[in-house]
Motif scaffolding. Structure first.
Motif, PDB file in Angstrom:
ATOM      1  N   ALA A 139      38.926  30.570 -94.577  1.00  0.00           N
ATOM      2  CA  ALA A 139      38.114  30.222 -93.410  1.00  0.00           C
ATOM      3  C   ALA A 139      36.635  30.291 -93.753  1.00  0.00           C
ATOM      4  CB  ALA A 139      38.423  31.165 -92.250  1.00  0.00           C
ATOM      5  N   LEU A 140      35.857  29.388 -93.152  1.00  0.00           N
ATOM      6  CA  LEU A 140      34.417  29.370 -93.340  1.00  0.00           C
ATOM      7  C   LEU A 140      33.777  29.145 -91.978  1.00  0.00           C
ATOM      8  CD1 LEU A 140      32.370  29.459 -95.767  1.00  0.00           C
ATOM      9  CD2 LEU A 140      32.279  26.972 -95.585  1.00  0.00           C
ATOM     10  N   HIS A 141      33.136  30.201 -91.441  1.00  0.00           N
ATOM     11  CA  HIS A 141      32.501  30.086 -90.129  1.00  0.00           C
ATOM     12  C   HIS A 141      31.346  31.075 -90.015  1.00  0.00           C
ATOM     13  CE1 HIS A 141      34.658  33.752 -89.046  1.00  0.00           C
ATOM     14  NE2 HIS A 141      35.792  33.176 -89.434  1.00  0.00           N
ATOM     15  N   GLY A 142      30.632  31.011 -88.910  1.00  0.00           N
ATOM     16  CA  GLY A 142      29.383  31.756 -88.767  1.00  0.00           C
ATOM     17  C   GLY A 142      29.526  33.257 -88.665  1.00  0.00           C
ATOM     18  N   ASP A 143      30.738  33.766 -88.405  1.00  0.00           N
ATOM     19  CA  ASP A 143      30.924  35.209 -88.300  1.00  0.00           C
ATOM     20  C   ASP A 143      31.085  35.892 -89.650  1.00  0.00           C
ATOM     21  OD1 ASP A 143      30.666  35.160 -85.599  1.00  0.00           O
ATOM     22  OD2 ASP A 143      32.817  35.259 -85.153  1.00  0.00           O
ATOM     23  N   LEU A 144      31.158  35.107 -90.712  1.00  0.00           N
ATOM     24  CA  LEU A 144      31.293  35.680 -92.056  1.00  0.00           C
ATOM     25  C   LEU A 144      29.927  36.151 -92.552  1.00  0.00           C
ATOM     26  CD1 LEU A 144      33.631  33.089 -93.865  1.00  0.00           C
ATOM     27  CD2 LEU A 144      34.304  35.174 -92.665  1.00  0.00           C
ATOM     28  N   SER A 145      29.916  37.236 -93.309  1.00  0.00           N
ATOM     29  CA  SER A 145      28.680  37.665 -93.968  1.00  0.00           C
ATOM     30  C   SER A 145      28.373  36.699 -95.114  1.00  0.00           C
ATOM     31  CB  SER A 145      28.841  39.083 -94.522  1.00  0.00           C
ATOM     32  OG  SER A 145      29.779  39.091 -95.599  1.00  0.00           O
ATOM     33  N   GLN A 146      27.152  36.737 -95.608  1.00  0.00           N
ATOM     34  CA  GLN A 146      26.790  35.847 -96.711  1.00  0.00           C
ATOM     35  C   GLN A 146      27.664  36.112 -97.929  1.00  0.00           C
ATOM     36  OE1 GLN A 146      24.371  33.262 -96.393  1.00  0.00           O
ATOM     37  NE2 GLN A 146      25.607  32.669 -98.163  1.00  0.00           N
ATOM     38  N   ASN A 147      27.980  37.373 -98.188  1.00  0.00           N
ATOM     39  CA  ASN A 147      28.825  37.712 -99.333  1.00  0.00           C
ATOM     40  C   ASN A 147      30.230  37.142 -99.154  1.00  0.00           C
ATOM     41  OD1 ASN A 147      29.415  39.160-101.850  1.00  0.00           O
ATOM     42  ND2 ASN A 147      30.720  40.449-100.572  1.00  0.00           N
ATOM     43  N   GLN A 148      30.795  37.248 -97.938  1.00  0.00           N
ATOM     44  CA  GLN A 148      32.116  36.682 -97.671  1.00  0.00           C
ATOM     45  C   GLN A 148      32.087  35.155 -97.821  1.00  0.00           C
ATOM     46  OE1 GLN A 148      32.460  38.401 -93.704  1.00  0.00           O
ATOM     47  NE2 GLN A 148      34.205  39.659 -94.365  1.00  0.00           N
ATOM     48  N   ARG A 149      31.026  34.554 -97.326  1.00  0.00           N
ATOM     49  CA  ARG A 149      30.882  33.103 -97.426  1.00  0.00           C
ATOM     50  C   ARG A 149      30.831  32.658 -98.886  1.00  0.00           C
ATOM     51  NH1 ARG A 149      28.511  28.932 -94.113  1.00  0.00           N
ATOM     52  NH2 ARG A 149      27.652  27.284 -95.424  1.00  0.00           N
ATOM     53  N   ASP A 150      30.070  33.403 -99.698  1.00  0.00           N
ATOM     54  CA  ASP A 150      29.967  33.064-101.121  1.00  0.00           C
ATOM     55  C   ASP A 150      31.318  33.187-101.821  1.00  0.00           C
ATOM     56  OD1 ASP A 150      27.288  32.576-100.824  1.00  0.00           O
ATOM     57  OD2 ASP A 150      26.632  34.524-101.584  1.00  0.00           O
ATOM     58  N   LEU A 151      32.076  34.230-101.480  1.00  0.00           N
ATOM     59  CA  LEU A 151      33.392  34.417-102.088  1.00  0.00           C
ATOM     60  C   LEU A 151      34.327  33.261-101.747  1.00  0.00           C
ATOM     61  CD1 LEU A 151      33.960  38.256-101.482  1.00  0.00           C
ATOM     62  CD2 LEU A 151      33.581  37.120-103.689  1.00  0.00           C
ATOM     63  N   VAL A 152      34.306  32.841-100.476  1.00  0.00           N
ATOM     64  CA  VAL A 152      35.165  31.732-100.043  1.00  0.00           C
ATOM     65  C   VAL A 152      34.767  30.440-100.751  1.00  0.00           C
ATOM     66  CG1 VAL A 152      35.807  30.271 -98.084  1.00  0.00           C
ATOM     67  CG2 VAL A 152      35.731  32.749 -97.811  1.00  0.00           C
ATOM     68  N   MET A 153      33.466  30.160-100.809  1.00  0.00           N
ATOM     69  CA  MET A 153      33.010  28.915-101.427  1.00  0.00           C
ATOM     70  C   MET A 153      33.284  28.901-102.927  1.00  0.00           C
ATOM     71  SD  MET A 153      32.122  26.669 -99.354  1.00  0.00           S
ATOM     72  CE  MET A 153      31.585  25.590-100.687  1.00  0.00           C
ATOM     73  N   ASN A 154      33.112  30.025-103.594  1.00  0.00           N
ATOM     74  CA  ASN A 154      33.410  30.086-105.031  1.00  0.00           C
ATOM     75  C   ASN A 154      34.886  29.833-105.286  1.00  0.00           C
ATOM     76  OD1 ASN A 154      30.768  30.605-105.820  1.00  0.00           O
ATOM     77  ND2 ASN A 154      31.000  32.827-105.718  1.00  0.00           N
TER      78      ASN A 154
END
Length: 590
Positions: free
Chosen positions: A271-286
């Motif tokens: 999942a990728l949405h606005g409630d994720l922290s930047q670190n969580q977002r980076d992990l998902v995108m990587n």
């Protein structure tokens, strides 16, 4: 290379082009680069995402700045951190042989002090997100009062994200005599307002029709009942074993819910949405870039700036409110000249939106029906067979073969093949045989369990070529039409898989097609076409006249089964439940 040279690029940039492997400039590069190099002008360039816009403004900007000055001369504004970093990395590659050119990225979620330190050391070009850029201006950590060039990249996305006031404030801190280059996929009124207020008699170039969709993307829609969205999504994923997709939802809650359901059912999803922290977002995108995640479920805002190559499908789990947003969604696939598919899951009440989108993007949608259980089982069966065929033998298995041979002693070849295939095939078969098909059926009739036939009269074929042979749905369709001498509307529902494909024709051209492919060799290899046991084929509908024909039939395509007659798949009950999920690709079920 000669074509890039003809655009007016200097030798150091041509060396970088050569290193990057670029051979022919894209249309937007061919149109924009000469204009930007030859004159000091404002420019509005309308082109879809993935058409090479970064190089279109990046090369001229690097060539025109004064390398001897450490003053900031170029500012590039982009909507998201991901896109900001991507543009920065690409600009550094373009300036590979320009040692004195320094490009610095400014974005939120990183140390503002460190970014200020990098700028102080000298940054001729700054790439920034609007929020962080405005913050640094207010803190007097950056001076853009002497820039010569300002680039607004993905301008419509920035404005859709609410950056209008930030952009106005930033531009008010720049010189009036600078050149402004605005690049956008669409031209909504907000973008036109920026162009009118901050640009002076800009030249305009358009790649494709204004506000149109990319021609490399096929647009499809599937009509289902409101409760069947998730089961439909599962079936579309199972129909494409090698799917690498972005699934768009409207809300953060739906995004998280759908991703969790997919993971529970054994798919590699995130999942990728606005409630994720930047670190969580980076992990998902990587993980997504490495294809460890094959189905990325995202909101529109969170997905801004996603620039990942080879996305095969964009799935609109729910349609957005704005047509421009759909254009951005579908632009995630079909990039760099490759083909892609944008799927839309809709209810009957949303069909009017499809018409509105068609009018805006100037492209027709293909009306399709959700694949039946047996069609999915057939696709997965062929996928398994080809995967076994293409698997390289691991020499480390050699010591275990005698013992395995003893275990399998007494089983003949045909029975062994049946057992191997059944290990995974049975899971799909049992799951779909006990769940209702989701195809629209005539009013008052319920889809029956295990009813795997289609009544549209078309003939479905299997052909032993696919993506590994260099085909996509466009090129395979052209190859079959040319080989069999078929007309534009004779061939439809072309579904290309990894090493095989399916397609449909009307019955009257079947004999001609089979005769054309009898003993046909291409590059020394036999190309085999066989009539499938399932006449309808995955999906439904077709372009042009046949699409209209489907609409005239009406109920077969667009009516939902009676309320209360359908069941949503329960969590953990899918054909993939019980499997290991970490590090395993959904395309590797077998």
């Amino acid at each position: 290379m000669e074509k890039f040279k003809a655009l007016g690029l200097q030798e150091s940039l041509l060396d970088a082009v050569r290193d990057l492997g670029f051979e022919t400039p894209s249309e937007v590069q061919e149109k924009a680069i000469p204009i930007l190099l030859e004159s000091e002008t404002d420019l509005v360039a309308l082109a879809q995402t993935g058409t090479g816009k970064t190089a279109a403004f990046g090369f001229p900007l690097i060539q025109k700045i004064d390398r001897g000055s450490r003053t900031t001369q170029g500012l590039i504004l982009s909507p998201t951190r991901e896109l900001c970093l991507q543009i920065t990395n690409e600009m550094k590659l373009y300036a590979k042989y320009e040692r004195s050119v320094n490009v610095v990225a400014i974005y939120g979620g990183a140390s503002i002090t460190e970014q200020a330190r990098q700028i102080k050391r000298g940054a001729q070009i700054i790439v920034a997100t609007p929020g962080r850029m405005k913050d640094m201006i207010n803190r007097r950590l950056v001076d853009i009062g002497k820039i010569d060039y300002c680039v607004l990249d993905e301008a419509d996305e920035m404005l859709n994200m609410g950056f209008m006031e930030d952009i106005k404030d930033i531009l008010s801190n720049t010189p009036n005599d600078k050149s402004t280059w605005l690049f956008s996929a669409t031209m909504p009124k907000e973008v036109a307002t920026i162009a009118k207020k901050f640009m002076h008699s800009p030249q305009e170039i358009t790649v494709g029709a204004k506000n149109s969709g990319a021609t490399t993307v096929q647009h499809e829609y599937y009509v289902v009942g409101g409760r069947d969205r998730y089961p439909a999504l599962k079936r579309l994923a199972d129909t494409n074993p090698d799917i690498f997709s972005v699934v768009f939802c409207r809300t953060k809650r739906d995004t998280q819910k759908v991703a969790e359901k997919l993971i529970e059912d054994g798919y590699n999803a995130g999942a990728l949405h606005g409630d994720l922290s930047q670190n969580q977002r980076d992990l998902v995108m990587n993980a997504f870039r490495k294809k460890q995640i094959q189905m990325l479920v995202a909101t529109d805002v969170a997905a801004r700036g996603i620039d990942v190559d080879d996305i095969t499908h964009v799935i609109n789990y729910q349609l957005p409110d704005e047509i421009e947003t759909y254009t951005h969604r579908s632009g995630r696939t079909g990039r760099a000249g490759k083909s892609g598919i944008s799927m839309v899951i809709v209810t009957r009440s949303e069909l009017r939106k499809i018409k509105a989108i068609e009018k805006k993007i100037k492209q027709e949608f293909v009306a399709k029906t959700i694949p039946t259980g047996m069609e999915i089982c057939e696709i997965q069966l062929y996928h398994l067979a080809n995967k076994i065929k293409d698997t390289k033998i691991n020499p480390d298995v050699e010591p275990y073969l005698p013992a395995i041979g003893d275990v399998l002693a007494g089983i003949d070849r045909d029975e062994l093949i049946q057992k191997m295939v059944s290990v995974e095939f049975t899971r799909f078969y049992n799951y779909y045989n006990k769940n209702n098909d989701l195809k629209s059926s005539p009013a008052g009739q319920e889809g029956k369990k295990g009813d795997f036939t289609s009544s549209n009269g078309a003939v479905r074929y299997f052909i032993n070529v696919g993506e590994k042979d260099g085909y996509d749905w466009m090129t395979l369709k052209d190859f079959i039409k040319e080989t069999a001498g078929l007309g534009r509307d004779d061939l439809f529902k072309v579904d290309v898989k990894d090493s095989f494909s399916f397609f449909n024709t009307e019955p009257e051209v079947s004999d001609r097609l089979m005769a054309a492919f009898k003993d046909l060799k291409v590059a020394g290899r036999f190309v085999n076409v066989e009539i499938s046991s399932n006449p309808g084929g995955a999906g439904g509908g077709r372009r042009g006249g046949h699409r209209d024909k489907a609409k005239r039939k009406g109920k077969k395509h667009f009516n939902d089964a009676p309320k209360g007659k359908r069941r949503e798949h329960s969590k953990g009950a899918g054909p993939h439940s019980g499997k290991r999920r970490s590090g395993r690709k959904k395309g590797n079920f077998f």
